[in-house]
Scaffold this active site. Structure first.
Site, PDB file in Angstrom:
ATOM      1  N   SER A  74     -56.092  28.212  99.566  1.00 13.54           N
ATOM      2  CA  SER A  74     -55.435  27.500  98.377  1.00 13.54           C
ATOM      3  C   SER A  74     -54.214  28.185  97.709  1.00 13.54           C
ATOM      4  O   SER A  74     -53.639  27.425  96.923  1.00 13.54           O
ATOM      5  CB  SER A  74     -56.709  27.056  97.369  1.00 13.54           C
ATOM      6  OG  SER A  74     -57.707  26.209  97.677  1.00 13.54           O
ATOM      7  N   LYS A  77     -51.176  25.919  97.411  1.00 19.19           N
ATOM      8  CA  LYS A  77     -51.092  24.789  96.742  1.00 19.19           C
ATOM      9  C   LYS A  77     -49.754  25.313  95.550  1.00 19.19           C
ATOM     10  O   LYS A  77     -49.287  24.291  94.847  1.00 19.19           O
ATOM     11  CB  LYS A  77     -52.328  24.519  95.775  1.00 19.19           C
ATOM     12  CG  LYS A  77     -53.442  23.892  96.626  1.00 19.19           C
ATOM     13  CD  LYS A  77     -54.751  23.979  96.055  1.00 19.19           C
ATOM     14  CE  LYS A  77     -55.858  23.434  96.961  1.00 19.19           C
ATOM     15  NZ  LYS A  77     -57.204  23.411  96.437  1.00 19.19           N
ATOM     16  N   SER A 138     -57.463  24.449  91.269  1.00 20.57           N
ATOM     17  CA  SER A 138     -57.599  24.475  92.760  1.00 20.57           C
ATOM     18  C   SER A 138     -58.496  23.317  93.421  1.00 20.57           C
ATOM     19  O   SER A 138     -59.179  23.615  94.298  1.00 20.57           O
ATOM     20  CB  SER A 138     -58.325  25.903  93.351  1.00 20.57           C
ATOM     21  OG  SER A 138     -57.927  26.117  94.595  1.00 20.57           O
ATOM     22  N   GLU A 174     -56.298  20.042 103.288  1.00 20.94           N
ATOM     23  CA  GLU A 174     -57.339  20.489 102.839  1.00 20.94           C
ATOM     24  C   GLU A 174     -58.550  19.761 103.822  1.00 20.94           C
ATOM     25  O   GLU A 174     -59.454  20.411 104.385  1.00 20.94           O
ATOM     26  CB  GLU A 174     -57.985  20.493 101.392  1.00 20.94           C
ATOM     27  CG  GLU A 174     -57.318  21.217 100.647  1.00 20.94           C
ATOM     28  CD  GLU A 174     -57.750  22.681 100.522  1.00 20.94           C
ATOM     29  OE1 GLU A 174     -58.762  22.969 101.198  1.00 20.94           O
ATOM     30  OE2 GLU A 174     -57.386  23.637  99.931  1.00 20.94           O
TER      31      GLU A 174
END
Length: 305
Positions: A74, A77, A138, A174
């Protein structure tokens, strides 16, 4: 000038040079001690640990296991958010525009505070809200909504390359990472590359001030990974950061990461990147490695001033 005066000037010059040399030797010893401290912490992970640290004012940099490619999870991101905000700056998107979140957007079996709050979907959320969910909390579904908005991971990868950050690849969503174990390794980064991205954020070189300030704020509001970079820092420490965490397979965790910028009490800043991969140790130990490295960096750069 008299001989006595010349001697006095030479003596004072020698004192100054010795003082400068002494400070240089002491500074080098501090740096060497700091490096040894990090090298002593790293083996506690019993895996592979990549570290990059830089004082953003004095530019002093430390790199450990720099040449390897680490799965970001993550952490990616953070560059995704930069790519979205770049489109905001270009007038193609707006932080106030509403985005329809449908039931199909809210995949199950993935971390998603958006889905928890709006389990049935069919809700209109501002782009600023989705960015906040994605970065600060997240949110994986929020992440993929943003990818779709931009046209996919390749668009984000191209943006990152365009601002001069190499040795980083953003290739999969994802949802795609959740479908197959090996896909996560296609989203990789070398520590120095992420350090470069943090430096760009700090300097405000890629985004408008409004967008840069917004990203800084939502990274400062990050709630995930409280025991990583922030784990051993003072409770009121200001850290703008983004975490990453993988699943475990056969007792091995692929990735647990944290990258960010620490603001020292003296107002100066330290960028830090810690990627931990292929580790069998428990969460407390993994997070402890990141926390110890971060605290050591905090103490080192603070003691220099």
């Amino acid at each position: 000038m008299t001989t006595r005066s010349q001697f006095k000037v030479l003596f004072l010059s020698a004192v100054v040079l010795l003082s400068i040399a002494g400070r240089s030797v002491f500074a080098q010893k501090q740096a060497d001690d700091f490096r040894r401290k990090i090298e002593k912490i790293i083996p506690e992970a019993k895996g592979t640990v990549g570290v990059a640290i830089m004082g953003l004012e004095d530019r002093e940099t430390f790199l450990f296991n720099e040449s390897l490619r680490y799965p970001m999870q993550s952490v990616y991101k953070f560059p995704l958010a930069m790519a979205v905000l770049d489109q905001v700056d270009k007038g193609k998107l707006s932080l106030n525009q509403k985005i329809r979140v449908t039931p199909k957007d809210l995949l199950p079996n993935t971390w998603s505070p958006i889905r928890e709050k709006y389990p049935k979907g069919n809700v209109d959320l501002k782009l600023s809200e989705i960015l906040s969910y994605t970065v600060s909390q997240s949110d994986n579904n929020g992440c993929d909504i943003l990818f779709r908005l931009l046209g996919g991971p390749k668009k984000v990868d191209a943006y990152v390359q365009s601002i001069g950050v190499k040795s980083i690849v953003i290739a999969a969503t994802e949802e795609e990472m959740h479908k197959a174990w090996n896909v996560q390794f296609t989203n990789w980064c070398k520590p120095r590359a992420m350090l470069r991205l943090l430096d760009i954020l700090y300097k405000g070189k890629a985004l408008s001030k409004t967008s840069n300030d917004f990203l800084w704020r939502i990274m400062t509001e990050t709630t995930s990974g409280p025991n990583k970079i922030k784990g051993l820092l003072p409770k009121n420490a200001l850290v703008a950061h983004k975490t990453g965490l993988s699943d475990t397979k056969d007792g091995i965790l692929a990735a647990t990461n944290d990258v960010g910028i620490m603001t020292l009490p003296n107002g100066e800043h330290v960028a830090i990147v810690v990627f931990v991969s292929n580790t069998p140790v428990d969460e407390k130990t993994r997070d402890g490695v990141i926390a110890q490295i971060s605290k050591a960096a905090w103490d080192y750069f603070l003691a220099k001033k």
